[in-house]
Write a protein that holds these residues in place. Structure first.
Motif, short mmCIF file in Angstrom:
data_model
loop_
_atom_site.label_atom_id
_atom_site.label_comp_id
_atom_site.label_asym_id
_atom_site.label_seq_id
_atom_site.Cartn_x
_atom_site.Cartn_y
_atom_site.Cartn_z
N UNK A 46 -6.71 -10.68 -4.45
CA UNK A 46 -5.68 -10.19 -3.52
C UNK A 46 -4.70 -9.26 -4.23
N UNK A 99 -5.35 -7.51 -6.92
CA UNK A 99 -6.05 -6.28 -7.27
C UNK A 99 -6.04 -5.30 -6.10
N UNK A 100 -6.13 -5.85 -4.87
CA UNK A 100 -6.15 -4.98 -3.70
C UNK A 100 -4.83 -4.25 -3.51
N UNK A 105 -10.02 1.70 -3.78
CA UNK A 105 -11.34 2.12 -4.26
C UNK A 105 -12.07 2.83 -3.14
N UNK A 133 -7.65 2.89 13.75
CA UNK A 133 -7.99 1.52 13.36
C UNK A 133 -8.60 1.48 11.96
N UNK A 134 -9.44 2.48 11.68
CA UNK A 134 -10.12 2.51 10.38
C UNK A 134 -9.12 2.70 9.24
N UNK A 190 -7.09 -0.27 8.19
CA UNK A 190 -7.70 -1.25 7.29
C UNK A 190 -7.13 -1.13 5.88
N UNK A 191 -6.68 0.07 5.52
CA UNK A 191 -6.08 0.26 4.20
C UNK A 191 -4.82 -0.56 4.00
N UNK A 230 -4.48 -3.69 5.03
CA UNK A 230 -4.78 -5.13 5.02
C UNK A 230 -4.20 -5.87 3.81
N UNK A 231 -4.29 -5.30 2.59
CA UNK A 231 -3.78 -6.05 1.45
C UNK A 231 -2.27 -6.28 1.51
N UNK A 252 -0.60 -6.99 4.36
CA UNK A 252 -0.22 -7.80 5.51
C UNK A 252 -0.49 -9.28 5.22
N UNK A 295 1.26 -8.43 12.05
CA UNK A 295 0.88 -7.13 12.60
C UNK A 295 1.47 -6.02 11.74
N UNK A 300 -12.11 8.39 5.43
CA UNK A 300 -12.20 7.31 4.44
C UNK A 300 -11.24 7.54 3.28
N UNK A 335 -7.97 6.40 4.48
CA UNK A 335 -7.89 4.94 4.40
C UNK A 335 -7.43 4.51 3.00
N UNK A 387 -3.66 2.75 1.62
CA UNK A 387 -3.52 1.50 0.86
C UNK A 387 -2.31 1.58 -0.07
#
Lengths: 251, 328
Positions: free
Chosen positions: A67, A69-70, A75, A90-91, A94-95, A97-98, A100, A105, A143, A146, A150
């Motif tokens: 977690x 590392x994210x 990457x 939405x895609x 995803x970046x 996520x680490x 949240x 939300x 991508x 994304x 992050x």
């Protein structure tokens, strides 16, 4: 501040070492171009450093809990996978996520990071488009966005420029250079030595399982190294518009 | 949009659940049915409502939700719309356990012998899959292990039928394998509910990991998804849900394949949202199919699994056709 430290790093595939005796330290503000011919181990070096494949020696990234590392490194693999027809917004989300917590939300801060990543890749109007219906180059930019969203201190990308048109290749390299300029650190494997010479602050050349050269582009891209590692002759010139690099023939 | 979908699905589950309670050969009026169910008025009516119709309706919801959710999770994990929970071989192994129980008479001698034997089959299948696929293998080895287990269970089931000297046991096996919710009791509900509830809760908590997998395994891992642990969680949760569902209802096919496929466009294709939507959608489909089974041929005991396959197979053909049209 250092973002990646590899010490006595080695990766084996089966009985033989693909990489060995790698010692590399990359710090903030650097835009490192990872060069080398096909099969030199560029992807292997990055994946193993991330801890995505087994290795010997020490990597500061693979030593981190998953977690953590994210939040330390983003990457961007070479394979451009978009598994489902989700929207571009939405895609790119995803970046985040680490960042949240479970069930949380995206906050306005997350939204800002997503919007900024979209606009840096020239995707402002693409938010509601279905990602799988875009062209290959557009998918590549989504991508990359994304990975930018992050918002990690270190960004690792495997051939991010492949498949982009010239304008977007230049745009991408300027974006990555700007990220490094803001104090982040970028490591990207590249095949286009011209782009690498113009935008990277440092080049690391892999050949025969080790680091063949490491330094600023003007020191690394010598006729001797180009002949030895890439088997090419090239014209390298300093011009008013920066360094020019043009391969001329095979040695 | 997703909120509207959730509302529609929840209303449908509620309406079909009520309808399921009001339909049956006993021919009770809705008022008598409800009075019997809630207040226990009338001995025979109460028995019909509380011991026959209520467990049947609850099981339809549980099993539909289990199959829909398991299907959405398998598709999310494999990033493949053609994946379904049966791929792991757990339902085949559970069926084998049940078939052996029927053949040996264990099912008749021991209370709940049949569902317990089916659960034992499911547990064996999981052990075998995990042993075959190893702790660190990828999605492909998991599927290959599942196909191997599935084939083995199918072969052994055929062997039991082949060597069966008792024609009654053989026909009982045939009918059981078609899948049905008829003549189930509250005991079956209590047997299946913990496994399905636990597996479902575990799977619903993995929504983000499935979302991240949209970008492929490497990217998901770099986004903080622990892939080996996700795989183990997935196998155990799906085995628990599908094993329990097969144990009490037999093989009910196509729900786990068709439901996520139908609902995917309504949730913007996001795997995490598809999980709960498919759980609700699966409940709707099995409730509706179980009502249809009782309405279409009330005297002939049409089996639930037969109906879902008859409805599911053309939908599957449509899916194949659409996939081809997309040039994949």
């Amino acid at each position: 501040m250092t973002q990646l430290v590899l010490t006595d790093f080695a990766v084996a595939r089966g009985p033989c070492d693909v990489l060995r005796d790698i010692n590399l330290t990359v710090g903030a503000g650097e835009f490192v171009g990872l060069l080398g011919p096909n099969g030199a181990g560029k992807t292997t070096l990055m994946r193993a450093a991330l801890g995505l494949m087994p290795h010997r020696g020490r990597s500061s990234l693979s030593a981190l809990p998953i977690k953590e590392r994210a939040r330390a490194v983003a990457w961007l693999p070479q394979a451009r996978e978009i598994g489902w027809p989700v929207s571009v917004a939405d895609l790119v989300t995803l970046g985040r996520l680490p960042h949240l917590a479970m069930g949380q939300r995206p906050s306005p801060q997350d939204r800002a990071a997503i919007d900024s990543a979209l606009s840096r890749m020239g995707l402002d109007a693409f938010g509601n488009r279905i990602a799988t219906q875009l062209s290959g180059g557009e998918q590549a930019r989504v991508l990359i966005a994304r990975a930018l969203a992050q918002d990690t201190p270190l960004l690792m990308a495997d051939e991010p420029a492949a498949g982009l048109d010239p304008a977007h290749q230049i745009g991408l390299m300027e974006t990555l250079a700007a990220e490094a300029g803001r104090g982040r650190c970028v490591i990207a494997s590249l095949h286009d030595l011209g782009l690498a010479a113009r935008y990277c602050t440092r080049l690391v050349v892999l050949a025969q399982g080790g680091i063949a050269a490491d330094g600023p582009p003007s020191k690394v891209l010598t006729p001797e190294l180009l002949a030895r590692v890439f088997h090419i002759r090239a014209l390298v010139q300093q011009t008013q518009d920066g360094p020019l690099f043009q391969p001329i023939g095979v040695v | 949009m997703t909120r509207a979908l959730a509302l529609v699905l929840i209303l449908l589950v509620g309406a079909l659940f009520a309808l399921s309670l009001l339909i049956g050969p006993a021919g009770l009026t809705p008022a008598t049915s409800l009075a019997a169910l809630v207040r226990g008025e009338g001995l025979a009516e109460t028995l019909v409502m509380r011991e026959i119709r209520l467990p049947r309706a609850i099981l339809a919801v549980l099993i539909g939700a289990a199959l829909g959710l398991a299907g959405a999770a398998m598709q999310g994990y494999l990033r493949n719309p053609l994946a379904e929970p049966g791929l792991l071989g757990v339902s085949g192994a559970a069926a084998l356990g049940a078939v052996i129980a029927l053949q040996t008479g264990f099912a008749a001698q021991v209370a709940l012998g049949l569902p317990l034997a089916a659960l034992a089959g499911a547990v064996l299948a999981v052990a075998l899959i995990l042993a075959l696929a190893g702790p660190r293998g990828g999605a492909l080895t998991l599927i290959l292990a599942g196909i191997a287990v599935s084939a083995l269970a199918g072969a052994l089931t055929a062997l039991v039928l082949n060597l069966s000297s008792n024609p009654f046991a053989a026909s009982e096996i045939m009918f059981w394998m078609m899948g049905s919710l008829a003549d189930r009791s509250m005991t079956h509900v209590w047997l299946a509910a913990p496994f399905i509830g636990l597996g479902g809760a575990v799977l619903l908590a993995q929504g983000r990991a499935f979302d991240a997998l949209t970008l492929g395994e490497d990217s998901a891992a770099s986004l903080g998804v622990n892939l080996p642990r996700l795989r183990l969680t997935l196998v155990l949760a799906i085995a628990s849900m599908v094993g329990a569902a097969t144990a009490v209802a037999g093989a009910v096919g196509f729900v786990g394949l068709v439901v996520p496929h139908i609902l995917r466009p309504f949730v913007g294709a996001r795997p995490s949202r598809l999980l709960w939507a498919s759980a609700l959608g699966g409940a709707v489909l099995v409730l509706a199919a179980d009502i249809a089974v009782r309405l279409v041929l009330p005297d002939r005991d049409l089996k639930l699994g037969v109906l879902t396959a008859i409805v599911g197979a053309p939908l599957f053909l449509h899916l194949v056709y659409k996939t081809r049209a997309q040039g994949l």
